[in-house]
Design a protein around this motif. Structure first.
Motif, PDB file in Angstrom:
ATOM      1  N   TRP A 164      -4.579   3.615   4.452  1.00  0.00           N
ATOM      2  CA  TRP A 164      -4.026   4.867   4.948  1.00  0.00           C
ATOM      3  C   TRP A 164      -5.132   5.885   5.196  1.00  0.00           C
ATOM      4  O   TRP A 164      -6.158   5.873   4.520  1.00  0.00           O
ATOM      5  CB  TRP A 164      -3.055   5.455   3.931  1.00  0.00           C
TER       6      TRP A 164
ATOM      7  N   ALA B  89      -4.752  -3.294   4.933  1.00  0.00           N
ATOM      8  CA  ALA B  89      -4.133  -2.053   5.390  1.00  0.00           C
ATOM      9  C   ALA B  89      -4.737  -0.908   4.605  1.00  0.00           C
ATOM     10  O   ALA B  89      -5.012  -1.036   3.407  1.00  0.00           O
ATOM     11  CB  ALA B  89      -2.613  -2.089   5.206  1.00  0.00           C
TER      12      ALA B  89
ATOM     13  N   VAL C 120      -1.610   4.629   9.260  1.00  0.00           N
ATOM     14  CA  VAL C 120      -2.106   3.498   8.490  1.00  0.00           C
ATOM     15  C   VAL C 120      -2.765   2.504   9.446  1.00  0.00           C
ATOM     16  O   VAL C 120      -2.227   2.207  10.520  1.00  0.00           O
ATOM     17  CB  VAL C 120      -0.975   2.826   7.673  1.00  0.00           C
TER      18      VAL C 120
ATOM     19  N   SER D  30      -2.966   0.674  14.601  1.00  0.00           N
ATOM     20  CA  SER D  30      -2.879   2.003  13.994  1.00  0.00           C
ATOM     21  C   SER D  30      -1.458   2.513  14.156  1.00  0.00           C
ATOM     22  O   SER D  30      -0.996   2.733  15.274  1.00  0.00           O
ATOM     23  CB  SER D  30      -3.869   2.954  14.669  1.00  0.00           C
TER      24      SER D  30
ATOM     25  N   ILE E  21      -4.132  -1.292  10.196  1.00  0.00           N
ATOM     26  CA  ILE E  21      -3.696  -2.618   9.789  1.00  0.00           C
ATOM     27  C   ILE E  21      -4.601  -3.668  10.434  1.00  0.00           C
ATOM     28  O   ILE E  21      -4.882  -3.604  11.632  1.00  0.00           O
ATOM     29  CB  ILE E  21      -2.240  -2.879  10.207  1.00  0.00           C
TER      30      ILE E  21
ATOM     31  N   ALA F 165       3.731  -6.012   3.642  1.00  0.00           N
ATOM     32  CA  ALA F 165       3.561  -7.025   4.678  1.00  0.00           C
ATOM     33  C   ALA F 165       3.760  -8.406   4.076  1.00  0.00           C
ATOM     34  O   ALA F 165       3.547  -8.622   2.881  1.00  0.00           O
ATOM     35  CB  ALA F 165       2.172  -6.915   5.311  1.00  0.00           C
TER      36      ALA F 165
ATOM     37  N   VAL G 275      -0.784  -9.879   8.126  1.00  0.00           N
ATOM     38  CA  VAL G 275      -1.601  -8.721   7.764  1.00  0.00           C
ATOM     39  C   VAL G 275      -2.584  -9.118   6.661  1.00  0.00           C
ATOM     40  O   VAL G 275      -2.183  -9.613   5.608  1.00  0.00           O
ATOM     41  CB  VAL G 275      -0.716  -7.549   7.296  1.00  0.00           C
TER      42      VAL G 275
ATOM     43  N   PHE H  11       3.878   0.827   2.452  1.00  0.00           N
ATOM     44  CA  PHE H  11       3.650  -0.246   3.426  1.00  0.00           C
ATOM     45  C   PHE H  11       3.704  -1.591   2.718  1.00  0.00           C
ATOM     46  O   PHE H  11       3.071  -1.772   1.667  1.00  0.00           O
ATOM     47  CB  PHE H  11       2.278  -0.054   4.088  1.00  0.00           C
TER      48      PHE H  11
ATOM     49  N   LYS I 287       0.828  -1.203   0.000  1.00  0.00           N
ATOM     50  CA  LYS I 287       0.000   0.000   0.000  1.00  0.00           C
ATOM     51  C   LYS I 287       0.863   1.254   0.000  1.00  0.00           C
ATOM     52  O   LYS I 287       1.719   1.443   0.862  1.00  0.00           O
ATOM     53  CB  LYS I 287      -0.904   0.031   1.246  1.00  0.00           C
TER      54      LYS I 287
ATOM     55  N   SER J 245       4.216  -9.016  14.267  1.00  0.00           N
ATOM     56  CA  SER J 245       2.920  -9.171  14.919  1.00  0.00           C
ATOM     57  C   SER J 245       2.784 -10.583  15.476  1.00  0.00           C
ATOM     58  O   SER J 245       3.222 -11.554  14.847  1.00  0.00           O
ATOM     59  CB  SER J 245       1.785  -8.896  13.924  1.00  0.00           C
TER      60      SER J 245
ATOM     61  N   PHE K 270       5.901  -6.927   8.876  1.00  0.00           N
ATOM     62  CA  PHE K 270       5.557  -5.895   7.908  1.00  0.00           C
ATOM     63  C   PHE K 270       6.575  -4.772   7.998  1.00  0.00           C
ATOM     64  O   PHE K 270       7.319  -4.649   8.976  1.00  0.00           O
ATOM     65  CB  PHE K 270       4.130  -5.379   8.099  1.00  0.00           C
TER      66      PHE K 270
END
Length: 209
Positions: free
Chosen positions: A60, A58, A67, A79, A69, A29, A55, A27, A18, A50, A35
Protein backbone atom coordinates in the motif's frame (compact mmCIF):
# COMPACT_ATOMS: atom_id res chain seq x y z
CA UNK A 1 -9.38 -13.52 24.70
CA UNK A 2 -10.94 -12.00 21.58
CA UNK A 3 -13.09 -13.99 19.17
CA UNK A 4 -12.13 -14.29 15.51
CA UNK A 5 -14.69 -13.93 12.73
CA UNK A 6 -13.80 -15.88 9.57
CA UNK A 7 -14.25 -14.18 6.21
CA UNK A 8 -14.37 -16.42 3.17
CA UNK A 9 -14.46 -15.89 -0.56
CA UNK A 10 -14.08 -18.96 -2.78
CA UNK A 11 -12.10 -22.12 -2.18
CA UNK A 12 -8.63 -21.26 -3.52
CA UNK A 13 -5.60 -21.06 -1.24
CA UNK A 14 -4.60 -17.59 0.00
CA UNK A 15 -1.32 -16.23 -1.40
CA UNK A 16 -1.13 -12.87 0.38
CA UNK A 17 -2.93 -10.63 2.90
CA UNK A 18 -2.32 -6.88 3.41
CA UNK A 19 -3.96 -4.22 5.60
CA UNK A 20 -4.03 -0.64 4.37
CA UNK A 21 -2.05 1.79 6.60
CA UNK A 22 -5.26 3.48 7.74
CA UNK A 23 -7.05 0.20 8.46
CA UNK A 24 -9.97 1.17 6.20
CA UNK A 25 -9.19 -1.46 3.57
CA UNK A 26 -7.91 -5.02 3.45
CA UNK A 27 -6.37 -6.83 0.46
CA UNK A 28 -6.45 -10.59 -0.03
CA UNK A 29 -5.33 -12.72 -2.97
CA UNK A 30 -5.53 -16.38 -3.94
CA UNK A 31 -3.35 -18.72 -5.99
CA UNK A 32 -6.01 -19.02 -8.70
CA UNK A 33 -5.37 -15.44 -9.84
CA UNK A 34 -8.33 -13.79 -8.10
CA UNK A 35 -7.97 -11.10 -5.44
CA UNK A 36 -10.33 -9.12 -3.25
CA UNK A 37 -10.55 -5.58 -1.93
CA UNK A 38 -12.36 -5.33 1.38
CA UNK A 39 -13.65 -2.34 3.29
CA UNK A 40 -13.39 -3.02 7.00
CA UNK A 41 -16.45 -1.12 8.22
CA UNK A 42 -18.98 -3.79 7.16
CA UNK A 43 -16.46 -6.27 5.66
CA UNK A 44 -17.86 -5.96 2.17
CA UNK A 45 -15.59 -7.04 -0.68
CA UNK A 46 -15.20 -6.68 -4.42
CA UNK A 47 -13.64 -9.50 -6.48
CA UNK A 48 -10.99 -8.91 -9.14
CA UNK A 49 -9.23 -11.33 -11.47
CA UNK A 50 -5.95 -11.45 -13.36
CA UNK A 51 -4.76 -13.12 -16.55
CA UNK A 52 -1.12 -12.54 -15.52
CA UNK A 53 -0.90 -15.30 -12.92
CA UNK A 54 -1.47 -15.16 -9.20
CA UNK A 55 -0.51 -12.27 -6.91
CA UNK A 56 3.08 -12.57 -5.63
CA UNK A 57 3.27 -9.27 -3.77
CA UNK A 58 1.20 -6.27 -2.71
CA UNK A 59 2.10 -3.02 -0.97
CA UNK A 60 0.00 0.00 0.00
CA UNK A 61 1.01 3.61 -0.46
CA UNK A 62 1.56 5.50 2.85
CA UNK A 63 -1.85 7.21 2.62
CA UNK A 64 -3.80 4.01 1.96
CA UNK A 65 -5.26 5.44 -1.26
CA UNK A 66 -3.77 2.86 -3.62
CA UNK A 67 -2.19 -0.59 -3.60
CA UNK A 68 0.52 -1.91 -5.93
CA UNK A 69 0.19 -5.54 -6.99
CA UNK A 70 2.76 -7.90 -8.55
CA UNK A 71 1.74 -10.93 -10.61
CA UNK A 72 3.61 -14.20 -11.18
CA UNK A 73 3.64 -13.98 -14.99
CA UNK A 74 4.28 -10.28 -15.57
CA UNK A 75 6.93 -7.61 -15.10
CA UNK A 76 4.17 -4.97 -15.04
CA UNK A 77 2.59 -4.05 -11.71
CA UNK A 78 -1.08 -3.29 -11.22
CA UNK A 79 -2.05 -0.13 -9.34
CA UNK A 80 -5.49 -0.06 -7.74
CA UNK A 81 -6.62 3.55 -7.16
CA UNK A 82 -9.65 4.19 -4.96
CA UNK A 83 -11.92 6.79 -6.53
CA UNK A 84 -13.90 7.56 -3.35
CA UNK A 85 -13.37 7.66 0.39
CA UNK A 86 -14.01 4.56 2.52
CA UNK A 87 -16.18 2.59 2.87
CA UNK A 88 -16.67 2.91 -0.92
CA UNK A 89 -14.92 0.21 -2.97
CA UNK A 90 -15.10 2.17 -6.22
CA UNK A 91 -11.61 1.67 -7.67
CA UNK A 92 -9.65 1.48 -10.92
CA UNK A 93 -6.86 -0.94 -11.84
CA UNK A 94 -4.09 0.64 -13.93
CA UNK A 95 -0.79 -0.81 -15.23
CA UNK A 96 2.56 0.48 -13.97
CA UNK A 97 5.41 -0.43 -16.30
CA UNK A 98 9.03 -1.06 -15.29
CA UNK A 99 10.67 -1.62 -18.68
CA UNK A 100 14.17 -1.97 -17.19
CA UNK A 101 13.17 -5.21 -15.45
CA UNK A 102 12.83 -6.84 -18.86
CA UNK A 103 15.26 -4.84 -21.02
CA UNK A 104 18.20 -4.79 -18.59
CA UNK A 105 17.80 -7.90 -16.45
CA UNK A 106 16.11 -10.29 -18.88
CA UNK A 107 13.59 -11.25 -16.18
CA UNK A 108 9.93 -11.84 -16.97
CA UNK A 109 8.41 -11.38 -13.54
CA UNK A 110 8.57 -9.45 -10.27
CA UNK A 111 8.82 -11.50 -7.07
CA UNK A 112 8.78 -9.15 -4.07
CA UNK A 113 8.50 -5.43 -3.42
CA UNK A 114 8.70 -2.86 -0.65
CA UNK A 115 7.51 0.77 -0.59
CA UNK A 116 9.07 3.20 1.86
CA UNK A 117 7.05 5.29 4.33
CA UNK A 118 7.38 8.50 2.31
CA UNK A 119 6.11 6.86 -0.86
CA UNK A 120 9.24 8.03 -2.71
CA UNK A 121 11.24 4.79 -2.94
CA UNK A 122 10.16 1.39 -4.26
CA UNK A 123 12.35 -1.73 -4.14
CA UNK A 124 11.67 -4.70 -6.43
CA UNK A 125 13.16 -8.18 -6.68
CA UNK A 126 12.59 -10.27 -9.79
CA UNK A 127 12.79 -13.81 -11.05
CA UNK A 128 15.95 -15.17 -12.67
CA UNK A 129 17.61 -12.65 -15.02
CA UNK A 130 20.96 -12.82 -16.80
CA UNK A 131 24.25 -13.34 -14.98
CA UNK A 132 24.99 -9.64 -14.48
CA UNK A 133 21.64 -8.76 -12.87
CA UNK A 134 20.56 -12.06 -11.33
CA UNK A 135 19.71 -11.79 -7.63
CA UNK A 136 19.79 -7.98 -7.48
CA UNK A 137 17.17 -5.57 -6.14
CA UNK A 138 15.99 -2.70 -8.35
CA UNK A 139 15.32 0.60 -6.56
CA UNK A 140 13.02 3.23 -8.07
CA UNK A 141 12.17 6.86 -7.37
CA UNK A 142 8.37 7.11 -7.25
CA UNK A 143 6.05 10.03 -7.88
CA UNK A 144 2.26 10.10 -7.32
CA UNK A 145 0.51 12.90 -9.26
CA UNK A 146 -1.93 11.17 -8.53
CA UNK A 147 -1.00 8.38 -10.94
CA UNK A 148 2.25 6.54 -10.27
CA UNK A 149 5.40 7.17 -12.27
CA UNK A 150 8.71 5.49 -11.46
CA UNK A 151 12.33 6.18 -12.46
CA UNK A 152 15.10 3.65 -11.96
CA UNK A 153 17.78 4.75 -9.48
CA UNK A 154 19.93 1.65 -9.63
CA UNK A 155 20.42 -1.90 -8.39
CA UNK A 156 21.50 -3.31 -5.04
CA UNK A 157 23.69 -6.37 -4.84
CA UNK A 158 23.59 -8.34 -1.61
CA UNK A 159 26.49 -10.16 0.05
CA UNK A 160 28.05 -13.31 -1.41
CA UNK A 161 28.93 -14.48 -4.89
CA UNK A 162 25.39 -15.59 -5.76
CA UNK A 163 23.07 -13.22 -3.91
CA UNK A 164 19.34 -13.89 -3.67
CA UNK A 165 17.07 -11.60 -1.64
CA UNK A 166 14.67 -13.59 0.52
CA UNK A 167 13.03 -10.63 2.22
CA UNK A 168 13.54 -6.87 2.44
CA UNK A 169 11.85 -3.95 4.12
CA UNK A 170 12.18 -0.18 4.51
CA UNK A 171 12.54 1.50 7.91
CA UNK A 172 9.64 3.96 7.78
CA UNK A 173 10.84 6.26 10.58
CA UNK A 174 14.53 6.65 9.73
CA UNK A 175 15.19 10.42 9.68
CA UNK A 176 18.32 10.47 7.47
CA UNK A 177 16.56 9.00 4.43
CA UNK A 178 15.08 5.71 3.19
CA UNK A 179 16.77 2.76 4.92
CA UNK A 180 16.38 -0.65 3.28
CA UNK A 181 17.21 -3.87 5.13
CA UNK A 182 17.80 -7.00 3.04
CA UNK A 183 17.79 -10.60 4.17
CA UNK A 184 19.43 -12.84 1.59
CA UNK A 185 21.24 -16.06 0.85
CA UNK A 186 24.92 -15.82 -0.14
CA UNK A 187 27.09 -18.63 -1.46
CA UNK A 188 30.05 -19.64 0.72
CA UNK A 189 32.89 -22.15 0.61
CA UNK A 190 30.89 -25.04 2.06
CA UNK A 191 27.83 -26.74 0.51
CA UNK A 192 25.05 -25.27 2.65
CA UNK A 193 24.21 -21.58 2.01
CA UNK A 194 24.62 -19.09 4.82
CA UNK A 195 22.02 -16.52 5.80
CA UNK A 196 23.24 -12.95 5.74
CA UNK A 197 21.78 -9.56 6.62
CA UNK A 198 22.69 -6.15 5.24
CA UNK A 199 21.35 -2.62 5.61
CA UNK A 200 21.55 0.01 2.86
CA UNK A 201 20.77 3.71 3.07
CA UNK A 202 19.71 6.19 0.39
CA UNK A 203 19.97 9.91 0.97
CA UNK A 204 17.93 12.63 -0.68
CA UNK A 205 19.93 14.87 -3.01
CA UNK A 206 19.71 17.83 -0.65
CA UNK A 207 21.30 15.71 2.10
CA UNK A 208 24.44 14.90 0.12
CA UNK A 209 27.46 17.07 -0.51
Amino acid sequence: MGLGTPIRRGLGGISILKWSPTGDFFFSAKFDGTFYLWETNTWTSEPWSSSSGFVTGATWDPDGHMVLIAFSKSSTLGSVHFASKPPSLDAHLLPVDFPEITSLTGSQGIEKMAWDGTGERLALSYKDGDELYKGLIAVYDVRRNPLISASLIGFIRGPGENPKPLAFSFHDKFKQGPLLSVHGVGAVAFAAPTLSFSALMFFHKQDTC
